[in-house]
Design a protein around this motif. Structure first.
Motif, PDB file in Angstrom:
ATOM      1  N   ASN A  15       9.027 -90.169 -89.602  1.00  7.89           N
ATOM      2  CA  ASN A  15       8.390 -89.027 -88.965  1.00  7.89           C
ATOM      3  C   ASN A  15       7.457 -88.302 -89.953  1.00  7.89           C
ATOM      4  OD1 ASN A  15       7.880 -87.374 -86.883  1.00  7.89           O
ATOM      5  ND2 ASN A  15       9.776 -86.165 -87.036  1.00  7.89           N
ATOM      6  N   LEU A  16       7.939 -88.139 -91.184  1.00  2.44           N
ATOM      7  CA  LEU A  16       7.105 -87.535 -92.225  1.00  2.44           C
ATOM      8  C   LEU A  16       5.861 -88.395 -92.475  1.00  2.44           C
ATOM      9  CD1 LEU A  16       9.100 -86.265 -95.356  1.00  2.44           C
ATOM     10  CD2 LEU A  16       7.858 -84.921 -93.656  1.00  2.44           C
ATOM     11  N   ALA A  17       6.099 -89.703 -92.566  1.00  2.10           N
ATOM     12  CA  ALA A  17       4.990 -90.624 -92.831  1.00  2.10           C
ATOM     13  C   ALA A  17       3.956 -90.573 -91.711  1.00  2.10           C
ATOM     14  CB  ALA A  17       5.522 -92.049 -93.001  1.00  2.10           C
ATOM     15  N   VAL A  18       4.430 -90.422 -90.473  1.00  8.06           N
ATOM     16  CA  VAL A  18       3.508 -90.335 -89.330  1.00  8.06           C
ATOM     17  C   VAL A  18       2.615 -89.097 -89.463  1.00  8.06           C
ATOM     18  CG1 VAL A  18       3.382 -89.867 -86.840  1.00  8.06           C
ATOM     19  CG2 VAL A  18       4.902 -91.656 -87.693  1.00  8.06           C
ATOM     20  N   LYS A  19       3.235 -87.997 -89.854  1.00  9.36           N
ATOM     21  CA  LYS A  19       2.452 -86.763 -90.027  1.00  9.36           C
ATOM     22  C   LYS A  19       1.411 -86.927 -91.135  1.00  9.36           C
ATOM     23  CE  LYS A  19       5.885 -83.272 -88.647  1.00  9.36           C
ATOM     24  NZ  LYS A  19       5.542 -83.050 -87.236  1.00  9.36           N
ATOM     25  N   LEU A  20       1.817 -87.578 -92.218  1.00 13.95           N
ATOM     26  CA  LEU A  20       0.875 -87.809 -93.320  1.00 13.95           C
ATOM     27  C   LEU A  20      -0.281 -88.698 -92.867  1.00 13.95           C
ATOM     28  CD1 LEU A  20       3.169 -88.321 -96.449  1.00 13.95           C
ATOM     29  CD2 LEU A  20       1.755 -86.335 -95.895  1.00 13.95           C
ATOM     30  N   LEU A  26      -7.257 -87.395 -90.007  1.00 13.24           N
ATOM     31  CA  LEU A  26      -8.061 -86.186 -89.794  1.00 13.24           C
ATOM     32  C   LEU A  26      -8.985 -85.926 -90.979  1.00 13.24           C
ATOM     33  CD1 LEU A  26      -5.704 -83.513 -88.183  1.00 13.24           C
ATOM     34  CD2 LEU A  26      -8.057 -84.008 -87.475  1.00 13.24           C
ATOM     35  N   ALA A  27      -8.447 -86.058 -92.189  1.00 19.09           N
ATOM     36  CA  ALA A  27      -9.249 -85.805 -93.387  1.00 19.09           C
ATOM     37  C   ALA A  27     -10.433 -86.762 -93.445  1.00 19.09           C
ATOM     38  CB  ALA A  27      -8.384 -85.944 -94.634  1.00 19.09           C
ATOM     39  N   GLU A  28     -10.169 -88.037 -93.129  1.00 18.79           N
ATOM     40  CA  GLU A  28     -11.247 -89.022 -93.103  1.00 18.79           C
ATOM     41  C   GLU A  28     -12.329 -88.628 -92.096  1.00 18.79           C
ATOM     42  OE1 GLU A  28      -8.571 -92.840 -93.347  1.00 18.79           O
ATOM     43  OE2 GLU A  28     -10.612 -93.447 -92.846  1.00 18.79           O
ATOM     44  N   LYS A  29     -11.882 -88.230 -90.898  1.00 19.96           N
ATOM     45  CA  LYS A  29     -12.828 -87.852 -89.839  1.00 19.96           C
ATOM     46  C   LYS A  29     -13.656 -86.628 -90.267  1.00 19.96           C
ATOM     47  CE  LYS A  29     -13.072 -86.352 -85.012  1.00 19.96           C
ATOM     48  NZ  LYS A  29     -14.527 -86.529 -85.045  1.00 19.96           N
ATOM     49  N   LEU A  30     -12.990 -85.657 -90.879  1.00 23.01           N
ATOM     50  CA  LEU A  30     -13.700 -84.453 -91.313  1.00 23.01           C
ATOM     51  C   LEU A  30     -14.769 -84.792 -92.345  1.00 23.01           C
ATOM     52  CD1 LEU A  30     -11.734 -82.731 -89.705  1.00 23.01           C
ATOM     53  CD2 LEU A  30     -11.453 -81.262 -91.696  1.00 23.01           C
ATOM     54  N   LEU A  31     -14.404 -85.683 -93.266  1.00 24.98           N
ATOM     55  CA  LEU A  31     -15.383 -86.070 -94.288  1.00 24.98           C
ATOM     56  C   LEU A  31     -16.592 -86.735 -93.636  1.00 24.98           C
ATOM     57  CD1 LEU A  31     -16.396 -86.588 -97.159  1.00 24.98           C
ATOM     58  CD2 LEU A  31     -14.910 -88.601 -97.272  1.00 24.98           C
ATOM     59  N   THR A  32     -16.334 -87.721 -92.767  1.00 30.09           N
ATOM     60  CA  THR A  32     -17.425 -88.408 -92.087  1.00 30.09           C
ATOM     61  C   THR A  32     -18.290 -87.419 -91.303  1.00 30.09           C
ATOM     62  OG1 THR A  32     -15.950 -90.282 -91.819  1.00 30.09           O
ATOM     63  CG2 THR A  32     -17.962 -90.314 -90.508  1.00 30.09           C
ATOM     64  N   ASP A  33     -17.644 -86.562 -90.523  1.00 28.18           N
ATOM     65  CA  ASP A  33     -18.385 -85.615 -89.693  1.00 28.18           C
ATOM     66  C   ASP A  33     -19.228 -84.659 -90.542  1.00 28.18           C
ATOM     67  OD1 ASP A  33     -17.319 -86.776 -87.498  1.00 28.18           O
ATOM     68  OD2 ASP A  33     -15.989 -85.122 -86.941  1.00 28.18           O
ATOM     69  N   SER A  34     -18.669 -84.217 -91.671  1.00 28.66           N
ATOM     70  CA  SER A  34     -19.405 -83.258 -92.496  1.00 28.66           C
ATOM     71  C   SER A  34     -20.668 -83.906 -93.070  1.00 28.66           C
ATOM     72  CB  SER A  34     -18.514 -82.714 -93.619  1.00 28.66           C
ATOM     73  OG  SER A  34     -18.239 -83.713 -94.578  1.00 28.66           O
ATOM     74  N   ALA A  52     -11.972 -77.568 -87.381  1.00 23.76           N
ATOM     75  CA  ALA A  52     -10.949 -78.626 -87.307  1.00 23.76           C
ATOM     76  C   ALA A  52     -10.074 -78.663 -88.558  1.00 23.76           C
ATOM     77  CB  ALA A  52     -11.616 -79.989 -87.082  1.00 23.76           C
ATOM     78  N   ASP A  53     -10.591 -78.117 -89.652  1.00 21.04           N
ATOM     79  CA  ASP A  53      -9.796 -78.118 -90.889  1.00 21.04           C
ATOM     80  C   ASP A  53      -8.466 -77.391 -90.704  1.00 21.04           C
ATOM     81  OD1 ASP A  53      -9.303 -78.466 -93.743  1.00 21.04           O
ATOM     82  OD2 ASP A  53      -9.679 -76.319 -93.888  1.00 21.04           O
TER      83      ASP A  53
END
Lengths: 240, 240
Positions: A15-20, A26-34, A52-53
């Motif tokens: 469950n922890l791993a899923v959240k990570l 999300l972090a990858e998407k934010l970087l691409t979008d920025s 979204a951050d």
């Protein structure tokens, strides 16, 4: 049938791993979008990225809460504890990566109305692709406990540093040639710096994977592609 | 007489706090030294500062090891766990503050041979004094579990942000007036940014103190002295 109600230790870890993984995605998407927002002067996308951050921040809090409850309930031994503490620390690195992407999006908002050097943006674009790959690879290395993959990320960070040095030099040249470019060049400089720092956070995670698997910290000095640290010339510094 | 051999939980907690205090003291010293090195072009001091950062890294590792062993041995309840996890997280913030000071020292090495704008250095000097006070105050607030003091640090961070904005603007002006100043101004810009980030790390610690004492995270948005985030003008961005 209690196993359907009472979750197991392994399930909680999963469950922890899923959240990570969600945080990493999300972090990858934010970087691409920025970067797209910077490239295309898309102000809406930049603002959405900034907003979204918050989801990453929220997830970091969830990981920490879940980890603390898990430790309190399961009373794990030292070796398992390391695993859970690593989850907290990795979520903190991912939260910072989200912050860096948010910073880039803010720069995109700031320079949206100016004519910017497309060549410089191309360099930043390329740099961000490598940072994105590094992020993906290091999360895979964590999921698979793959030290070799983690070490590949660790070594490749010097590539990002070297690209940062080259972009820094290029932007300084623009500034010197045309004072009107100073403002946007400075914004791009900080954007490039943010990507370089994303690389550093990926490298931090790689060191945590090493530690988790090997049971001892990585003592090697990080290789630095940015060899200019002590050069009093028109070079950037390799920051930490 | 066993209490002389077997340390108590409270003693172990105190031991963690002592290590954090040492880290905080070292971080303060590194910041001060790096600014002096920048101000006086003292290359030896700069190099010693860069080296001294390793001690902070080592202490961070010690805090984490001690914390993990403590959890494994004591099996503390959730409320005590939060305390120990907070120690790990604060040591991580202090380690990053050490990195920022090291970065400033690296800039000091890079610009040592150049004639630099003393006015700009004065601004950076002033900014670093406030950052240093913030660091000291937030460590006190942690030691005394003093939420009011922590919140005072939290609110005062906007002062550092505002000073950063002003220094940023000043340096851009120098760059536009005289292209020969572009290289060292850029180094000073990053030095100022590093101090601004030290302020952010102090603010992060303040939020942890709030969380520890109140038992819930601080939900307020951080006040931003740097109001220029979305201004496409000659202003810096408020990074995270």
């Amino acid at each position: 049938m209690t196993e359907h109600i009472v979750s197991s230790y392994d399930e909680e870890l999963k469950n922890l791993a899923v959240k990570l993984t969600r945080m990493g995605g999300l972090a990858e998407k934010l970087l691409t979008d920025s970067i797209v927002a910077l490239h295309t002067s898309d102000q809406d996308l930049a603002l959405r990225t900034i907003e979204a951050d918050e989801q990453i921040d929220e997830l970091e809090h969830e990981v920490e809460e879940a980890a603390i409850l898990m430790i309190a309930k399961r009373q794990p031994m030292a070796v398992d504890l390391r695993e859970i503490i690593a989850a907290i620390k990795i979520s903190s690195e991912l939260e910072r990566i989200g912050d860096m992407a948010k910073n880039i999006a803010k720069r995109a908002v700031a320079i949206q109305s100016e004519i910017i050097a497309q060549r410089a943006i191309l360099g930043i674009d390329h740099m961000s692709r490598i940072a994105s790959e590094q992020l993906k690879d290091v999360l895979d290395s964590f999921a698979q406990r793959d030290v070799d993959k983690a070490m590949a990320v660790w070594h490749r960070d010097s590539e990002i540093d070297a690209m940062y040095t080259s972009i820094f030099r290029e932007l300084l040249t623009y500034m010197m040639e045309d004072p009107r470019s100073i403002t946007y060049s400075t914004h791009l400089l900080f954007a490039a710096k943010n990507i370089e720092r994303i690389g550093d956070h990926a490298t931090n995670i790689a060191e945590m994977v090493f530690y988790l698997v090997k049971g001892e910290p990585l003592r090697e000095q990080r290789p630095k592609g940015d060899t200019s640290s002590f050069t009093p010339a028109d070079y950037p510094q390799s920051d930490d």
